[in-house]
Design an enzyme around this catalytic site. Sequence first.
Site, PDB file in Angstrom:
ATOM      1  N   ASP A 192      37.759  31.101  37.957  1.00 27.07           N
ATOM      2  CA  ASP A 192      37.956  29.807  38.631  1.00 27.07           C
ATOM      3  C   ASP A 192      37.197  29.701  39.946  1.00 27.07           C
ATOM      4  OD1 ASP A 192      39.433  31.689  39.963  1.00 27.07           O
ATOM      5  OD2 ASP A 192      41.215  30.440  40.198  1.00 27.07           O
ATOM      6  N   ARG A 248      47.640  41.047  48.833  1.00 24.97           N
ATOM      7  CA  ARG A 248      47.546  39.662  49.303  1.00 24.97           C
ATOM      8  C   ARG A 248      48.189  39.670  50.685  1.00 24.97           C
ATOM      9  NH1 ARG A 248      46.523  36.821  44.399  1.00 24.97           N
ATOM     10  NH2 ARG A 248      47.579  37.716  42.604  1.00 24.97           N
ATOM     11  N   GLY A 289      44.489  39.403  43.434  1.00 25.88           N
ATOM     12  CA  GLY A 289      44.787  39.996  42.122  1.00 25.88           C
ATOM     13  C   GLY A 289      43.602  40.842  41.658  1.00 25.88           C
ATOM     14  N   THR A 315      37.945  38.112  39.784  1.00 22.32           N
ATOM     15  CA  THR A 315      39.232  37.567  39.323  1.00 22.32           C
ATOM     16  C   THR A 315      39.142  37.315  37.825  1.00 22.32           C
ATOM     17  OG1 THR A 315      40.648  35.589  39.305  1.00 22.32           O
ATOM     18  CG2 THR A 315      38.444  35.268  40.132  1.00 22.32           C
ATOM     19  N   ASP A 350      39.597  33.184  45.342  1.00 19.49           N
ATOM     20  CA  ASP A 350      39.366  32.199  46.412  1.00 19.49           C
ATOM     21  C   ASP A 350      40.091  32.524  47.717  1.00 19.49           C
ATOM     22  OD1 ASP A 350      41.761  31.623  45.231  1.00 19.49           O
ATOM     23  OD2 ASP A 350      41.466  29.457  45.163  1.00 19.49           O
ATOM     24  N   ASP A 371      40.584  34.952  36.386  1.00 15.00           N
ATOM     25  CA  ASP A 371      40.825  33.528  36.123  1.00 15.00           C
ATOM     26  C   ASP A 371      39.566  32.705  35.860  1.00 15.00           C
ATOM     27  OD1 ASP A 371      43.538  33.825  36.304  1.00 15.00           O
ATOM     28  OD2 ASP A 371      43.659  33.262  38.406  1.00 15.00           O
ATOM     29  N   ARG A 401      47.319  30.438  36.706  1.00 11.40           N
ATOM     30  CA  ARG A 401      48.280  29.574  37.393  1.00 11.40           C
ATOM     31  C   ARG A 401      47.673  28.197  37.657  1.00 11.40           C
ATOM     32  NH1 ARG A 401      50.885  32.763  42.139  1.00 11.40           N
ATOM     33  NH2 ARG A 401      51.517  34.174  40.491  1.00 11.40           N
TER      34      ARG A 401
HETATM   35  O1  F6P Z   1      44.561  37.337  39.159  1.00  9.20           O
HETATM   36  C1  F6P Z   1      44.829  35.992  38.953  1.00  9.20           C
HETATM   37  C2  F6P Z   1      46.207  35.833  38.439  1.00  9.20           C
HETATM   38  O2  F6P Z   1      46.267  36.699  37.390  1.00  9.20           O
HETATM   39  C3  F6P Z   1      46.696  34.478  37.994  1.00  9.20           C
HETATM   40  O3  F6P Z   1      46.259  34.048  36.752  1.00  9.20           O
HETATM   41  C4  F6P Z   1      48.181  34.654  38.054  1.00  9.20           C
HETATM   42  O4  F6P Z   1      48.844  33.459  38.167  1.00  9.20           O
HETATM   43  C5  F6P Z   1      48.350  35.492  39.265  1.00  9.20           C
HETATM   44  O5  F6P Z   1      47.135  36.218  39.413  1.00  9.20           O
HETATM   45  C6  F6P Z   1      49.509  36.418  39.243  1.00  9.20           C
HETATM   46  O6  F6P Z   1      49.335  37.431  40.171  1.00  9.20           O
HETATM   47  P1  F6P Z   1      50.478  38.272  40.855  1.00  9.20           P
HETATM   48  O7  F6P Z   1      51.466  38.600  39.805  1.00  9.20           O
HETATM   49  O8  F6P Z   1      49.761  39.449  41.379  1.00  9.20           O
HETATM   50  O9  F6P Z   1      51.026  37.409  41.918  1.00  9.20           O
END
Ligand code: F6P
Length: 319
Positions: A129, A72, A11, A125, A103, A127, A171
Amino acid sequence: MKKIAVLTSGGDSPGMNAAIRAVVRKGIYSGLEVYGVYQGYAGLMEGNLKKLDLGSVGDIIHRGGTILYSARSEEFKKDESQAKAIEHLRHLGIEGLVVIGGDGSYRGAAKLTEKGFPCVCLPGTIDNDIAGTDYTIGFDTALNTVISSIDKIRDTATSHDRAFIIEVMGRHAGDIALFSGLAVGAESIIIPERPFEIEDIVQKLHKGIERGKKHSIIVLAEGVCTGNELSKLLVDQYQIETHVSVLGHMQRGGSPTGLDRILASRLGARAVELLVEGKSGRAIGMQKQEIVDHSINRILNQKDPLSEGVYTLSQQLSI
Ligand code: F6P
């Protein structure tokens, strides 16, 4: 070391461009050639690389997203895909790779390092995290985006005497919800790291009404449940009406804040220094204002701790 490459993966996050710029400029300053890998690991497997110069990273420090694009890739988990990626890098004479991402991206870099290709990682990121760093690149910008969105929602919530559930990203991690919830003075903050009791939320809503509060804000991390599910629960079981706002991907965009630009620039420059020093398999971060680096594997095996102080304070101030 004469040539290095940089990629962004997973992301995207505001500040990734500032990090790319720092890697390219610090690399060239140090006498290296720097290549950009397009579309993350997916692009690396395809050999989608281009040499970058000083001008390639001009006018990007203030832009959200990533000029190298991101992806991804499930395919990259395979040994043969990783071997192919290393082949492309070696073919161009590249000897080190800077990976900017979360991660999943760190896992890819750990695999390449294990196979003998030197990698260093930067935490990119929203997040927040990743262990081994107090903040990740993009978190501060996302936090400010959420805060300004909730402030706007609060205006209309007050005008109409309404309770709002704001569903924010995260998430698996609750930092965006926790920090924004504290910053906007939310009545309740619901995060994946802590169990929640629906009765507590109801009690706080009732208390607010008794005190004559004109609005109520519940900040919910998407990893717990959806805003609509929570809203349904409140109406079905307690006859409490709420409105739901899902902030969604707007949280990942926008011009990075000053803090994110500076963090990205400092970490990006350090990544180049580490590769030049012959270090590999390192995850760079900032802890207590110092730039630090740890082994990627150690970071991957460590859970990023929830900021207990912030959590406790948010509970104390929302009575
Ligand atoms: O970048 C992290 C994040 O924003 C999370 O908080 C979220 O759950 C996820 O990516 C959603 O990403 P995508 O819509 O690209 O799968």
